[in-house]
Design an enzyme around this catalytic site. Sequence first.
Site, PDB file in Angstrom:
ATOM      1  NE  ARG A   1     -10.604  -0.102   1.424  1.00 43.23           N
ATOM      2  CZ  ARG A   1     -10.570  -0.410   0.120  1.00 43.23           C
ATOM      3  NH1 ARG A   1     -11.264  -1.429  -0.331  1.00 43.23           N
ATOM      4  NH2 ARG A   1      -9.862   0.329  -0.729  1.00 43.23           N
TER       5      ARG A   1
ATOM      6  CG  HIS B   1     -14.125   1.599 -11.768  1.00 37.32           C
ATOM      7  ND1 HIS B   1     -14.831   1.639 -10.579  1.00 37.32           N
ATOM      8  CD2 HIS B   1     -12.944   0.985 -11.480  1.00 37.32           C
ATOM      9  CE1 HIS B   1     -14.115   1.074  -9.623  1.00 37.32           C
ATOM     10  NE2 HIS B   1     -12.967   0.675 -10.135  1.00 37.32           N
TER      11      HIS B   1
ATOM     12  NE  ARG C   1      -7.446  -2.944 -10.368  1.00 35.98           N
ATOM     13  CZ  ARG C   1      -6.407  -2.214 -10.777  1.00 35.98           C
ATOM     14  NH1 ARG C   1      -5.482  -2.773 -11.529  1.00 35.98           N
ATOM     15  NH2 ARG C   1      -6.309  -0.948 -10.426  1.00 35.98           N
TER      16      ARG C   1
ATOM     17  NE  ARG D   1      -2.340   4.665 -10.967  1.00 36.38           N
ATOM     18  CZ  ARG D   1      -3.365   5.332 -10.475  1.00 36.38           C
ATOM     19  NH1 ARG D   1      -4.111   4.788  -9.532  1.00 36.38           N
ATOM     20  NH2 ARG D   1      -3.666   6.533 -10.919  1.00 36.38           N
TER      21      ARG D   1
ATOM     22  CG  ASN E   1      -2.064  -0.957   1.124  1.00 38.93           C
ATOM     23  OD1 ASN E   1      -2.274  -1.579   0.090  1.00 38.93           O
ATOM     24  ND2 ASN E   1      -2.808  -1.104   2.201  1.00 38.93           N
TER      25      ASN E   1
ATOM     26  CG  HIS F   1     -13.739  -3.668  -3.302  1.00 38.97           C
ATOM     27  ND1 HIS F   1     -14.310  -3.875  -4.533  1.00 38.97           N
ATOM     28  CD2 HIS F   1     -12.712  -2.809  -3.507  1.00 38.97           C
ATOM     29  CE1 HIS F   1     -13.645  -3.188  -5.449  1.00 38.97           C
ATOM     30  NE2 HIS F   1     -12.672  -2.525  -4.847  1.00 38.97           N
TER      31      HIS F   1
END
Length: 637
Positions: free
Chosen positions: A546, A419, A359, A389, A43, A569
């Site tokens: 979060r 997205h 992804r 990314r 991270n 998420h």
Amino acid sequence: MKHPYQNREVSAISFNERVLQEAEDARNPLMERLRFLGIFSSNMDEFFKVRVASIQRQIELGKGDMAPILEVIGDKARELDERFQVAYAGITASLAAEGIKIVTEKDVAAEGGALAAWLTDYFRANVLPMMVPLIVDEHLQFPQLTDGALYFAVRMWGERPPYAVLEIPSSLPRFVELPNGNIMYVDDVIRHCLNDVFYIFEYDRIEAYEFKISRDAELDIDNDFSDSYVQKMERVLAQRKGGRPTRFVYDAAIPPGLRILLIEALQITGDDTLIPGGRYHNMKDLMRFPGHRPDLFFAKPGPAPHPELTRDRTPMHQTVAQQDVLITYPYQSFDHLIRLLREAAIDPKVEEIKMTLYRAAHGSQVVNALVNAARNGKRVFVSVELQARFDELHNITLAEKLTEVGATVVFGVPPMKVHAKVLLIKRGALRIAGLSTGNFNEATGRLYVDSTLLTSDKRLVNDVAEVFEFLDHASRTRTMSAPKFKHLMISPFNARKTISKLIEREKDKRGDGYIFMKVNHLTDERMVKKLHEAASAGVRMDMIIRTTSALKPHPNIRAISILDRYLEHQRVFMFGEGKDRRVYLSSADLMERNLDWRVEAAFPVYSAAVLGQVEAMMGMQASDDYKARILDETQSN
């Protein structure tokens, strides 16, 4: 009204502190604590590549007020690194007490004999062929070093031997399991055998000091489409390797002269963060530390049976034709979604499958099902996002694989990212839509908590079909005609407007108003202002945020962040209470980019059964008293 904003970068590094707290939390099993150290390290890498790089860009554009933020970040990063080193020392000592010992080249030298010989043989067979030493002296240009790669700065003591830079190949396993059961970093295997690399030089002593640099990872993509979008992406990805430095992390024991040489050669400036650290870097590899002791990990319960999808072998389209189905993984199996795609791929009555991919897993079963569908004569349409990314090259490969079997592949609406996570299956008169809060990715589906709604509700299906019509049209014409959505909130078209209206609706109720939001990020200034105004009007709010929050505390806002063994998420929005309640699940966070500069999908929950499930899940989280951290003004965690 006092301005309601907090700094998002400080909030983001505060989230990384919460990850570090999980490594420090003795209630967690030892190996899980070690892996949380790896997550923290990963991270922080991304934080410096993306967020700090963004601040540096703003400073270069003349925003001098951002400079103090870099100073705060640098101080906090150094504090967290010191805590990391303390936590690492404590965890590895506890692992040693359990018989899992990490040894260094000095330990091997002290033991000598067969173990030292085995290690030399291992190095010469597996490591030495991968070594590319780069000699550094005043007559040679300093080599360009890659973002995120791990290097040794090598110092040789003698009459006038050169310095050297030695990359630790990322293709090698980071940890070597020794014949005696102990574990060794490959870094120390190289240290043990440095003489095998530099034996042609004359020196009295040789030492290696680890360092790494983080670089700006943002891609500058122009709007000239004379090249294909794939060619453009491949070109800018090559440029990323030489991006501007944002952080220099080095072994604190490095000789001052060598450290200064590196800083000057790498063009590290006063705006970059220098972190004197420990002996090892790239500690994200701790996520792959060898583990053979199940008792030192979290227990691994299988997914719970899904009440609607595991009763029998009924084809999934029959079940979804009768009722909406919500799958929340990893608590329920992501395999239900793969099963739906596999059934559709071989079902003679299925004519068409449309899907967005942001992804996908390596070796993706989702992609394999789409490939199989195309081979079986189905019309397959896939929007692949090339700007995901760090997954850009992987997505180019997926696009090529799908194109080879005849699928129609589009690359979204450049320069905007797609997205939204949406799926549409056409089977005669029946159409099934899938709408998800997270990626259609079975790998992250075992680690991230997300929900996918499967529905044949025509209200939602028609809007999903409109999303794909827009993506198809935009990919061919490069124009942004605004489609009409009656039920979905789709960025950048109606999401901001609809959410704003729903906040205003609750604001008008004053003390009877209620808003619940669960997001990863809440940083959009207009949304923050509207929420703060609503709270000041008396609206009660429960917020689960979060990672990053720009919302300052308010007496009517209860804001927490939850971090635990799975990564939360889901994005969930609730407005009102009782029969008046409006509930949405979403792929979008409340950030300017998600509302204005990306294609996102938020979808209403109409089924009473699914609504009950969502309310129950969110109720449990809102009342959490085990892992919840209060989001206060001082970011105290």
